[in-house]
Design an enzyme around this catalytic site. Structure first.
Site, PDB file in Angstrom:
ATOM      1  N   GLU A 183     -15.689  96.536   6.565  1.00  0.00           N
ATOM      2  CA  GLU A 183     -16.157  97.633   5.713  1.00  0.00           C
ATOM      3  C   GLU A 183     -15.047  98.156   4.804  1.00  0.00           C
ATOM      4  OE1 GLU A 183     -16.962  97.326   8.883  1.00  0.00           O
ATOM      5  OE2 GLU A 183     -19.158  97.315   8.923  1.00  0.00           O
TER       6      GLU A 183
ATOM      7  N   HIS B 122     -26.317 103.987  15.354  1.00  0.00           N
ATOM      8  CA  HIS B 122     -27.191 103.396  14.332  1.00  0.00           C
ATOM      9  C   HIS B 122     -28.165 104.456  13.813  1.00  0.00           C
ATOM     10  CE1 HIS B 122     -25.736  99.848  16.477  1.00  0.00           C
ATOM     11  NE2 HIS B 122     -26.057  99.129  15.433  1.00  0.00           N
TER      12      HIS B 122
ATOM     13  N   GLN C 113     -24.347  98.050   6.568  1.00  0.00           N
ATOM     14  CA  GLN C 113     -25.509  97.652   7.370  1.00  0.00           C
ATOM     15  C   GLN C 113     -26.196  98.890   7.970  1.00  0.00           C
ATOM     16  OE1 GLN C 113     -25.175  94.445  10.531  1.00  0.00           O
ATOM     17  NE2 GLN C 113     -26.096  93.456   8.748  1.00  0.00           N
ATOM     18  N   PHE C 114     -25.389  99.830   8.409  1.00  0.00           N
ATOM     19  CA  PHE C 114     -25.881 101.137   8.856  1.00  0.00           C
ATOM     20  C   PHE C 114     -24.908 102.182   8.311  1.00  0.00           C
ATOM     21  CE2 PHE C 114     -27.983  98.362  11.764  1.00  0.00           C
ATOM     22  CZ  PHE C 114     -29.144  99.013  12.177  1.00  0.00           C
ATOM     23  N   ALA C 115     -25.441 103.364   7.982  1.00  0.00           N
ATOM     24  CA  ALA C 115     -24.569 104.431   7.465  1.00  0.00           C
ATOM     25  C   ALA C 115     -23.394 104.663   8.400  1.00  0.00           C
ATOM     26  CB  ALA C 115     -25.368 105.721   7.313  1.00  0.00           C
ATOM     27  N   ASP C 116     -23.661 104.578   9.700  1.00  0.00           N
ATOM     28  CA  ASP C 116     -22.642 104.838  10.718  1.00  0.00           C
ATOM     29  C   ASP C 116     -21.385 103.983  10.498  1.00  0.00           C
ATOM     30  OD1 ASP C 116     -25.463 104.878  11.419  1.00  0.00           O
ATOM     31  OD2 ASP C 116     -24.870 105.701  13.359  1.00  0.00           O
ATOM     32  N   PHE C 117     -21.600 102.729  10.020  1.00  0.00           N
ATOM     33  CA  PHE C 117     -20.466 101.810   9.878  1.00  0.00           C
ATOM     34  C   PHE C 117     -19.615 102.130   8.659  1.00  0.00           C
ATOM     35  CE2 PHE C 117     -23.404  98.543  12.069  1.00  0.00           C
ATOM     36  CZ  PHE C 117     -23.227  99.188  13.274  1.00  0.00           C
TER      37      PHE C 117
END
Lengths: 349, 321
Positions: free
Chosen positions: B58, B125, B80-84
């Site tokens: 990222e 996620h 892929q997910f906001a969290d990442f």
């Protein structure tokens, strides 16, 4: 992928072309040294310099040897904090340095950012941030965009870091990405033995950082970073390989930082014994002796060059010191380039 | 023709790629696979050179996008997910967000964050990151709540010369549908009255708009007319529309799915108290998720986030004051 090689200079490399490049590079080294000596003196005398001073003393040969291989207006050069010499060799003007350090509003950062963070991204000189390793992927992205737009040709992008930054995730992610994309990235690692005060034994556990090139699937080279002739030889080769499409090139130069991390730091953590080893050779002196051994320039000519450079440094400081400082009342205080567009739509940005 | 929120995001990316050869997509599994949520389905087939799979990096993904933007490209990065995006945080807030300010050279990148909770997604996620990014100068933060906004705001994001954090809500991906797309949308930075009313104002955004409208519909049975303001863009924030609504109703509830400490809802209340204290007939209220990580089990998850039921309860409390 070939195993990493150690590159040295041999007499047969001493062509006319090489001699010319050596002398040009030596002049950049000397400019950087005299400019930085002045910065250090101004820092110590207090009041003149805005912020800290970070020198490339001892790293001028290794730094400039890369910059001089690149063409401004074509290639990309992202120098780091000890690359005054490399920046000049790439084509940065001396005034960019003095204006930034002295806080002139006319400098490239207009007082919004300081000292070594300066850059001119539209001229192939992205402006580094303090977070180490981050410029590796930025330069990779610049090269990727050129490939996507069909303008890559035989351009290369170079970026410089130190032994400490090789421990960052950014470094790893950036090189790996450049390797996956097989982009013409030249990554110069100046292993100057200390990241601030941390010795290499607390930084990495491999024998030589260049071993990492094997893991990334890229070409790697080691060189004595105090030796301008060897440094020019290795960067000539690496830049040529990158231009030819051989993918990322990693060069590790071994040397010793001959200053503190910044001028606020007396570097008392460097063992006196280390200061007596070949690592601690002053690359400017080594280069000057080499020029004399080769009879490329007389002592008188060398002195003439030194005087010329000193005048240039005087002029750059003098001009910047007479320029206006940034004015908070003239500052629009807007962080978005599209703020006018967005504020036309609403009352706040 | 009918399309979902997710299909609108895919269509907007198709349109961005079609309109401008400088646009490219960069992200994990977005090529042949079409992305974890299929937001880039078949796009690589249409634009083989401009839909690129990235390594799981990222930090480098954002760095690459920044570098590309400096060379004139218009990257859209899919996290892929906001969290990442936490792994790319440094490049976003220190490099992208500061770039124009420092160098006078704009950094036009769009970062898509599949955001917010869905049942069973758990702590890593499900996150809503808009408040964190809005804290930093130099970023535009968009939070579309409708299919139409998902489409037009993504196209607007790509054409804007600044870094945009595009928070698209995963809960809306599949079930939110529109029959057609209007020719144009509202401009970035302009809020929308999602439901008019005169007794209280609810300011919200993203998936919570729909929960709030449901709560308002429920209160309508008792004769309460609740106005729901959909911020659309949390930065810039449309203080004018918020204050105008509070001027009509005299009561304010802010609802967000993000964690309760600070963030968008606190910012809205702070602005209203600062500039519109005299308009308020009751203390402004806010409702966010609970102050714990986001739970995995659907029973816990439903109780963790604001829903129509507890938004309705909060409104009744506000109306009684």
């Amino acid at each position: 992928m070939a195993a990493p090689q150690t590159i040295t200079f041999t007499e047969q490399d001493a062509t006319d072309d090489f001699r010319q490049q050596y002398l040009v590079t030596y002049r950049h080294m000397l400019s950087a040294r005299l400019l930085e000596d002045r910065l250090a003196a101004l820092y110590r005398s207090g009041g003149k310099i805005v912020g800290g001073v970070y020198l490339g003393r001892g790293q001028e040969a290794y730094s400039a040897a890369l910059g001089v291989q690149l063409k401004k207006g074509k290639d990309i050069y992202a120098g780091l904090i000890r690359d005054q010499a490399g920046r000049m060799a790439f084509g940065e003007i001396m005034l960019d340095t003095t204006r930034t350090y002295l806080g002139s509003a006319l400098g490239p950062m207009r007082g919004r950012d300081g000292n070594i963070h300066r850059g001119r991204p539209k001229e192939g000189m992205p402006a580094m941030i303090s977070h180490l390793g981050t410029m590796v992927s930025v330069v990779t992205g610049m090269l990727l965009a050129r490939r996507l737009q069909g303008t890559l040709g035989d351009t290369v992008g170079a970026t410089c870091i130190g032994d400490g930054a090789t421990s960052t995730g950014s470094f790893h992610e950036g090189i790996n990405t450049a390797a996956v994309e097989k982009l013409p990235l030249v990554i110069s690692v100046a292993n100057n033995q200390f990241a601030y005060s941390t010795p290499t034994t607390r930084q990495y556990a491999c024998d030589d950082l260049v071993e990492r090139a094997v893991g990334y699937g890229i070409e790697g080279y080691s060189v004595d970073g105090t030796d301008l002739a060897a440094s020019l030889t290795v960067f000539r080769l690496a830049v040529k390989r990158a231009r030819e499409g051989q993918g990322p090139q990693m060069i590790v130069g071994t040397l010793l930082r001959l200053s503190g991390h910044g001028e606020h730091d007396d570097a008392s953590y460097i063992p006196p014994t280390m200061r007596k080893t070949a690592l601690a050779r002053d690359c400017v002196t080594v280069a000057e002796e080499f020029i004399q051994t080769q009879s490329w320039l007389s002592t008188a000519k060398l002195k003439e060059m030194r005087d010329e450079v000193r005048h240039e440094v005087d002029d750059a400081f003098s001009q910047a010191s007479h320029e206006p400082a940034p004015d908070p009342y003239k500052e629009p205080w807007r962080a978005l380039s599209s703020w006018k567009q967005l504020e036309g739509d609403t009352n706040e940005a | 023709m009918s399309l979902t929120y997710l299909e609108a995001i895919r269509e907007a990316q198709y349109e961005a790629l079609r309109r401008d050869p400088k646009v490219f997509l960069y992200g994990q599994d977005i090529g042949q696979f079409g992305g974890a949520f299929k937001a880039t389905k078949n796009l690589q087939r249409e634009f083989p050179d401009r839909v690129l799979d990235s390594p799981i990096s990222e930090d480098a993904m954002i760095g690459v996008a920044i570098g590309a933007a400096l060379e004139g490209a218009r990257p859209i990065v899919e996290m892929q997910f906001a969290d990442f995006s936490a792994c790319g945080f440094n490049q976003i807030i220190n490099q992208a967000a500061t770039h124009y300010w420092r160098t006078n050279v704009p950094c036009p990148i769009t970062i898509r964050l599949p955001s917010g909770g869905t049942p069973g997604s758990g702590p890593f996620h499900s996150q809503s990151m808009e408040g964190i990014y809005a804290h930093y100068p130099g970023l535009v933060i968009l939070t579309p709540a409708t299919v139409e906004d998902a489409y037009h705001m993504l196209l607007d994001a790509v054409s804007l010369d600044d870094p945009v954090i595009f928070c698209e809500h995963k809960f809306l991906y599949y079930h939110l549908k529109a029959d057609s797309l209007p020719e144009t949308g509202l401009p970035i930075g302009k809020a929308r009255i999602a439901r008019p009313g005169r007794h209280a104002t609810v300011v919200t955004y993203s998936a919570m708009v729909h929960e709030c409208v449901r709560a308002a519909d429920e209160l309508q049975r008792d004769g309460w007319q609740i106005e729901v303001v959909d911020l659309r863009s949390v930065k810039p924030i449309d203080t004018d529309t918020i204050l105008a609504s509070v001027a009509r109703t005299g009561r304010l509830l802010c609802v967000g799915e993000a964690f309760p400490w600070g963030g968008v809802t606190a910012e809205v209340i702070s602005k209203v108290v600062e500039d519109g204290f005299h308009l308020l007939d009751a203390p402004p209220q806010r409702l966010n998720s609970k102050d714990t990580p986001i739970p995995y089990h659907p029973n816990l998850w439903r109780a963790h986030r604001p829903t129509a039921a507890n938004i309705g309860a909060a409104l009744r409390g506000l109306l009684k004051f």
